[in-house]
Design a protein around this motif. Structure first.
Motif, PDB file in Angstrom:
ATOM      1  N   LEU A 185      14.862   9.705  -2.705  1.00 49.49           N
ATOM      2  CA  LEU A 185      13.959   8.555  -2.721  1.00 49.49           C
ATOM      3  C   LEU A 185      13.326   8.344  -1.353  1.00 49.49           C
ATOM      4  CD1 LEU A 185      13.979   6.168  -5.183  1.00 49.49           C
ATOM      5  CD2 LEU A 185      14.481   4.838  -3.141  1.00 49.49           C
ATOM      6  N   LYS A 186      14.155   8.458  -0.326  1.00 52.58           N
ATOM      7  CA  LYS A 186      13.668   8.244   1.045  1.00 52.58           C
ATOM      8  C   LYS A 186      12.610   9.287   1.419  1.00 52.58           C
ATOM      9  CE  LYS A 186      14.728   6.408   5.357  1.00 52.58           C
ATOM     10  NZ  LYS A 186      13.337   6.518   5.825  1.00 52.58           N
ATOM     11  N   HIS A 212       7.719   2.018  -5.963  1.00 52.41           N
ATOM     12  CA  HIS A 212       8.226   2.096  -4.582  1.00 52.41           C
ATOM     13  C   HIS A 212       7.698   0.950  -3.720  1.00 52.41           C
ATOM     14  CE1 HIS A 212      10.074   6.109  -4.943  1.00 52.41           C
ATOM     15  NE2 HIS A 212       9.068   6.397  -5.745  1.00 52.41           N
ATOM     16  N   PHE A 213       6.413   0.648  -3.877  1.00 49.71           N
ATOM     17  CA  PHE A 213       5.792  -0.419  -3.077  1.00 49.71           C
ATOM     18  C   PHE A 213       5.048  -1.359  -4.017  1.00 49.71           C
ATOM     19  CE2 PHE A 213       6.211   3.283  -0.356  1.00 49.71           C
ATOM     20  CZ  PHE A 213       6.750   2.752   0.808  1.00 49.71           C
ATOM     21  N   LEU A 247       1.913  -1.141   1.119  1.00 48.26           N
ATOM     22  CA  LEU A 247       1.728   0.240   1.573  1.00 48.26           C
ATOM     23  C   LEU A 247       1.223   0.253   3.019  1.00 48.26           C
ATOM     24  CD1 LEU A 247       0.023   1.927  -1.527  1.00 48.26           C
ATOM     25  CD2 LEU A 247       2.278   2.479  -0.583  1.00 48.26           C
ATOM     26  N   ALA A 272       3.894  -0.773   5.469  1.00 44.65           N
ATOM     27  CA  ALA A 272       4.872   0.295   5.709  1.00 44.65           C
ATOM     28  C   ALA A 272       4.338   1.294   6.723  1.00 44.65           C
ATOM     29  CB  ALA A 272       5.220   0.995   4.398  1.00 44.65           C
ATOM     30  N   ILE A 281       4.894   9.202   0.894  1.00 40.05           N
ATOM     31  CA  ILE A 281       3.913   8.168   0.561  1.00 40.05           C
ATOM     32  C   ILE A 281       3.358   7.530   1.833  1.00 40.05           C
ATOM     33  CG2 ILE A 281       3.600   5.905  -0.512  1.00 40.05           C
ATOM     34  CD1 ILE A 281       5.726   6.731  -2.588  1.00 40.05           C
ATOM     35  N   VAL A 282       4.254   7.166   2.728  1.00 42.48           N
ATOM     36  CA  VAL A 282       3.817   6.513   3.968  1.00 42.48           C
ATOM     37  C   VAL A 282       2.946   7.452   4.799  1.00 42.48           C
ATOM     38  CG1 VAL A 282       4.581   5.439   6.117  1.00 42.48           C
ATOM     39  CG2 VAL A 282       5.793   4.952   3.995  1.00 42.48           C
ATOM     40  N   LEU A 319       3.895   4.964  -7.898  1.00 42.54           N
ATOM     41  CA  LEU A 319       3.741   4.398  -6.561  1.00 42.54           C
ATOM     42  C   LEU A 319       4.197   2.947  -6.535  1.00 42.54           C
ATOM     43  CD1 LEU A 319       0.434   5.098  -4.622  1.00 42.54           C
ATOM     44  CD2 LEU A 319       2.773   5.101  -3.814  1.00 42.54           C
ATOM     45  N   ARG A 355      10.659  10.888  -0.582  1.00 45.00           N
ATOM     46  CA  ARG A 355       9.430  10.596  -1.321  1.00 45.00           C
ATOM     47  C   ARG A 355       8.661   9.438  -0.689  1.00 45.00           C
ATOM     48  NH1 ARG A 355       8.243  11.947  -7.135  1.00 45.00           N
ATOM     49  NH2 ARG A 355       7.903  13.774  -5.846  1.00 45.00           N
ATOM     50  N   GLU A 356       9.390   8.419  -0.306  1.00 45.07           N
ATOM     51  CA  GLU A 356       8.713   7.275   0.318  1.00 45.07           C
ATOM     52  C   GLU A 356       8.122   7.653   1.666  1.00 45.07           C
ATOM     53  OE1 GLU A 356      11.283   3.861   0.293  1.00 45.07           O
ATOM     54  OE2 GLU A 356      11.015   3.571  -1.868  1.00 45.07           O
ATOM     55  N   ASP A 357       8.794   8.562   2.356  1.00 38.45           N
ATOM     56  CA  ASP A 357       8.219   9.076   3.604  1.00 38.45           C
ATOM     57  C   ASP A 357       6.902   9.789   3.335  1.00 38.45           C
ATOM     58  OD1 ASP A 357       9.915   8.200   5.579  1.00 38.45           O
ATOM     59  OD2 ASP A 357      10.289  10.208   6.374  1.00 38.45           O
TER      60      ASP A 357
END
Lengths: 200, 200
Positions: free
Chosen positions: B11-12, B53-54, B60, B63, B18-19, B50, B14-16
DNA sequence: GTCTATAAATCGATAGAC
DNA sequence: GTCTATCGATTTATAGAC
């Protein structure tokens, strides 16, 4: 040469009111957040009527930029001949900072491609931009020859740095912080711009 | 303290991703022109995913700003202890200019009120902003005590002027003009920032 | 959590009556 | 030229199946 009929003058006044509203909204919220509905409401006419005067939102923004460039050219022209080139540059920069701090400096996003295309296609805009750049550029070279502006800096860098004061976020931040009044802010930003942060 | 389950690490990552996409798009076209569809397409997932996550477009952007502030704090921490306060400030400013010139500095419109609200409501953002401001502020006061930075300038003015280099349009204009390479641009902008336009 | 599909709202621009 | 009304496209955000 005729000044135009009464009808044409009324039209001109109305278009001036439109450009004033656009100018204020561009300064307040920028191009993307400004809506044509707001402009129409601000002027007090219907949106469809707006489009009889200007064919697009981009054309509205371009008209506002043309007007602010006209005013800039006027400020440049009005500089007393007995001032040094450096003093003239400083005076024009001060004027730009004052206009910006008063919330009357329209700002455009340099990323928007359709807007860029509209601007680059506007002869009035390009001509004025070149006129202002040429005049400031001549003063910059003179000030460098006088030893007032650092001759080690490319004239291009000096020109862009002066131009950028029109959209500098620092005055707004200082105003929001609330510790300084407008004149102090303008003086301090001018001082950092021309004098730098380092001790002299 | 556990590093989290495998599931949480995926998860982390993936969020990285995204950011990172948000960071690049914010730098490239700004908040208003960046669309959530683009972000999703760039990451390679559906837009609905998306939003798992946010919770919003503003989140977004927040972040991305938190991450760039984390990196700024890291750059500050990594400054060698044997450097003077002035040299440290200059080094951090140089880093910000390099990031911006590389097209990796996210920029937010200061006018957007919903975005401002989201940012001000983010504890991570506020804490980091205060941490970075405090550290830079301490260096500024030290540099003024050392006589390196003009003691006549309010520390606030110096701080905002340094911060503003992260969104300075001058490097981009100079790059577009094409006469100078990146290193020359950074050097010249740093020189105008700390040394000023006037001859010393 | 990921997807497809779509709701809900906004905005630039236009049609057509007067 | 001005208006009302609306189109058409875009965009944020969500519903619901898997």
């Amino acid at each position: 040469m005729a000044r135009g009929s009464f009808r044409e003058q009324v039209l001109k006044v109305r278009e001036d009111a439109i450009v004033s509203a656009v100018n204020r909204l561009l300064a307040e919220k920028g191009f993307d957040l400004m809506t044509v509905d707001e402009v129409a409401a601000d002027v007090g006419i219907a949106k469809a009527s707006l489009y009889k005067h200007f064919p697009s939102k981009e054309a509205l923004a371009a008209a506002a930029m043309v007007r602010v460039l006209q005013r800039t050219a006027a400020v440049i022209d009005q500089q007393p001949a007995d001032r040094s080139a450096f003093e003239k540059i400083e005076a024009v920069t001060r004027w730009a900072l004052e206009v910006q701090l008063a919330g009357e400096m329209p700002t455009l996003p340099s990323q928007n491609s359709t807007l860029r295309a509209e601007l680059m296609g506007s002869k009035a805009y390009i001509d004025l931009l070149m006129q202002v750049s040429d005049q400031l550029g001549a003063w910059i070279q003179q000030a460098q020859a006088d030893g007032a502006i650092d001759p080690g800096l490319p004239a291009e860098v000096v020109l862009y740095t002066v131009f950028a004061r029109a959209c500098d976020p620092v005055p707004g931040f200082l105003k929001a912080a609330g510790q300084l009044d407008d004149k102090q802010i303008v003086d301090l930003v001018l001082r950092t711009c021309f004098g730098g942060l380092r001790t002299r």
